[in-house]
Motif scaffolding. Structure first.
Motif, PDB file in Angstrom:
ATOM      1  N   ARG A  64      -6.020   4.775 -12.386  1.00  0.00           N
ATOM      2  CA  ARG A  64      -7.344   3.969 -12.243  1.00  0.00           C
ATOM      3  C   ARG A  64      -7.737   4.434 -10.948  1.00  0.00           C
ATOM      4  N   SER A  65      -8.767   5.154 -10.956  1.00  0.00           N
ATOM      5  CA  SER A  65      -9.578   5.450  -9.497  1.00  0.00           C
ATOM      6  C   SER A  65     -10.014   4.410  -8.793  1.00  0.00           C
ATOM      7  N   THR A  66      -9.704   4.129  -7.676  1.00  0.00           N
ATOM      8  CA  THR A  66     -10.321   3.098  -6.758  1.00  0.00           C
ATOM      9  C   THR A  66     -11.357   3.856  -5.924  1.00  0.00           C
ATOM     10  N   PRO A 112       0.880  -1.270   0.000  1.00  0.00           N
ATOM     11  CA  PRO A 112       0.015   0.093  -0.040  1.00  0.00           C
ATOM     12  C   PRO A 112       0.904   1.351  -0.058  1.00  0.00           C
ATOM     13  N   VAL A 113       0.583   2.315  -0.621  1.00  0.00           N
ATOM     14  CA  VAL A 113       1.335   3.482  -0.942  1.00  0.00           C
ATOM     15  C   VAL A 113       0.927   4.472   0.225  1.00  0.00           C
ATOM     16  N   ASP A 114       0.022   4.252   1.144  1.00  0.00           N
ATOM     17  CA  ASP A 114      -0.253   5.095   2.253  1.00  0.00           C
ATOM     18  C   ASP A 114       0.355   4.534   3.615  1.00  0.00           C
ATOM     19  N   ASP A 115       1.178   3.583   3.469  1.00  0.00           N
ATOM     20  CA  ASP A 115       1.647   3.016   4.743  1.00  0.00           C
ATOM     21  C   ASP A 115       3.204   2.939   4.543  1.00  0.00           C
ATOM     22  N   TYR A 116       3.738   3.926   5.210  1.00  0.00           N
ATOM     23  CA  TYR A 116       5.240   4.206   5.105  1.00  0.00           C
ATOM     24  C   TYR A 116       5.902   2.849   5.397  1.00  0.00           C
ATOM     25  N   GLU A 137      -7.551  10.636  -4.088  1.00  0.00           N
ATOM     26  CA  GLU A 137      -6.542   9.733  -4.541  1.00  0.00           C
ATOM     27  C   GLU A 137      -5.553  10.256  -5.437  1.00  0.00           C
ATOM     28  N   SER A 138      -5.730  11.046  -6.389  1.00  0.00           N
ATOM     29  CA  SER A 138      -4.887  11.662  -7.237  1.00  0.00           C
ATOM     30  C   SER A 138      -3.848  12.322  -6.656  1.00  0.00           C
ATOM     31  N   TRP A 139      -4.122  13.226  -5.452  1.00  0.00           N
ATOM     32  CA  TRP A 139      -3.122  13.845  -4.565  1.00  0.00           C
ATOM     33  C   TRP A 139      -2.000  12.916  -3.918  1.00  0.00           C
ATOM     34  N   LEU A 140      -2.827  11.988  -3.365  1.00  0.00           N
ATOM     35  CA  LEU A 140      -1.966  10.709  -2.673  1.00  0.00           C
ATOM     36  C   LEU A 140      -1.033   9.837  -3.738  1.00  0.00           C
ATOM     37  N   ILE A 141      -1.499   9.809  -4.796  1.00  0.00           N
ATOM     38  CA  ILE A 141      -0.490   9.178  -5.904  1.00  0.00           C
ATOM     39  C   ILE A 141       0.491  10.009  -6.372  1.00  0.00           C
ATOM     40  N   ASN A 142       0.111  11.092  -6.749  1.00  0.00           N
ATOM     41  CA  ASN A 142       0.885  12.138  -7.440  1.00  0.00           C
ATOM     42  C   ASN A 142       1.699  12.738  -6.529  1.00  0.00           C
ATOM     43  N   TYR A 143       1.412  12.893  -5.471  1.00  0.00           N
ATOM     44  CA  TYR A 143       2.310  13.962  -4.359  1.00  0.00           C
ATOM     45  C   TYR A 143       2.683  13.416  -3.170  1.00  0.00           C
ATOM     46  N   GLY A 174      -5.156  20.742 -10.969  1.00  0.00           N
ATOM     47  CA  GLY A 174      -5.269  19.523 -11.923  1.00  0.00           C
ATOM     48  C   GLY A 174      -3.960  18.703 -11.727  1.00  0.00           C
ATOM     49  N   TYR A 175      -3.723  17.655 -12.819  1.00  0.00           N
ATOM     50  CA  TYR A 175      -2.498  16.775 -12.974  1.00  0.00           C
ATOM     51  C   TYR A 175      -1.142  17.822 -12.980  1.00  0.00           C
TER      52      TYR A 175
END
Length: 260
Positions: free
Chosen positions: A63-65, A36-40, A70-76, A121-122
């Protein structure tokens, strides 16, 4: 050599993995379902267990879950954590950004000294991620990419978009006043690998020296059988080119002899 690749199923990531493996590199694809990308601590444990020489971070929120922000979580946020983690573990870090850190209102061509200003945005998320990467890991390499061109009409590459437009509209509209940042996918992949061993810093990967989108589309049409009905327009006016003399990509004309 061993490499971790995020975004390994994407347009650039999948080809990067193919090329790395072809050159004898052991590639470990980051599976977000398993790590998981939110668990350091889960992420650090994974990177420690792999012990890579380099981590190529190419993933985006494609791909949205259904997760909040979510976009901020993944990209930043994920990018920030990986930058810090690789610094602490002594792993080379290559982060792929985008020409879209410059809004359509900016004036190109751009250099590494041009100030990115995408307001939302992106592009906004990516420019903020660039800043954060260098705060977290001054030894990182950040590569801004343009639109990718490939012989296979798949993913989000230019050829796929043109095929879709022709199929849905019966024509391809191409601006004579847009100079897009773009390069051939295989050239981009090779440049990303080289950057892993280059000096830390910001790089811009763009093979378009001077051609409009209309000229590029017309040359691609000639190369791929001439079955598109290409119509010139002036509806989009933007010089998006990125200039970086430290990165030598083959010119578009070397790949598309039909360019004049």
């Amino acid at each position: 050599m061993k490499a971790i690749v995020t975004g390994a199923n994407g347009t650039v990531g999948s080809r990067l993995c193919e090329d790395l493996e072809r050159h004898g590199v052991e590639v470990v694809r980051w599976d977000r379902g398993s790590v998981p990308v939110d668990d350091y601590w889960a992420m650090e444990g994974f990177v420690r267990s792999v012990a890579p020489d380099v981590l190529f971070h190419l993933a985006i929120a494609s791909r949205s879950t259904g997760r909040s922000n979510e976009s901020w979580l993944i990209n930043y946020e994920w990018t920030s954590e990986l930058a810090w983690m690789t610094r602490q573990l002594g792993v080379r870090f290559v982060f792929s950004s985008t020409a879209m850190v410059f809004s359509n209102n900016a004036r190109g061509p751009f250099t590494v000294d041009s100030e990115p200003e995408a307001p939302e945005g992106y592009g906004y998320e990516k420019r903020r991620a660039e800043e954060r990467v260098f705060q977290q890991n001054p030894e990182a390499r950040v590569a801004r990419l343009g639109w990718q061109i490939d012989a296979r009409p798949s993913g989000n590459n230019m050829l796929a978009a043109l095929e879709t437009q022709m199929r849905e509209k019966g024509r391809v509209e191409a601006s004579t006043r847009w100079l897009p940042a773009c390069s051939f996918l295989d050239d981009t992949v090779r440049a990303l690998q080289a950057l892993a061993w280059a000096e830390p810093g910001l790089y811009m990967l763009d093979a378009n020296e001077r051609w409009s989108y209309y000229e590029i589309v017309r040359a691609l049409n000639e190369r791929h059988g001439g079955h598109w009905n290409v119509e010139p327009t002036e509806h989009f006016v933007f010089d998006q080119r990125m200039m970086d003399d430290r990165v030598v990509l083959p010119s578009l004309k070397a790949r598309l002899p039909g360019l004049r």
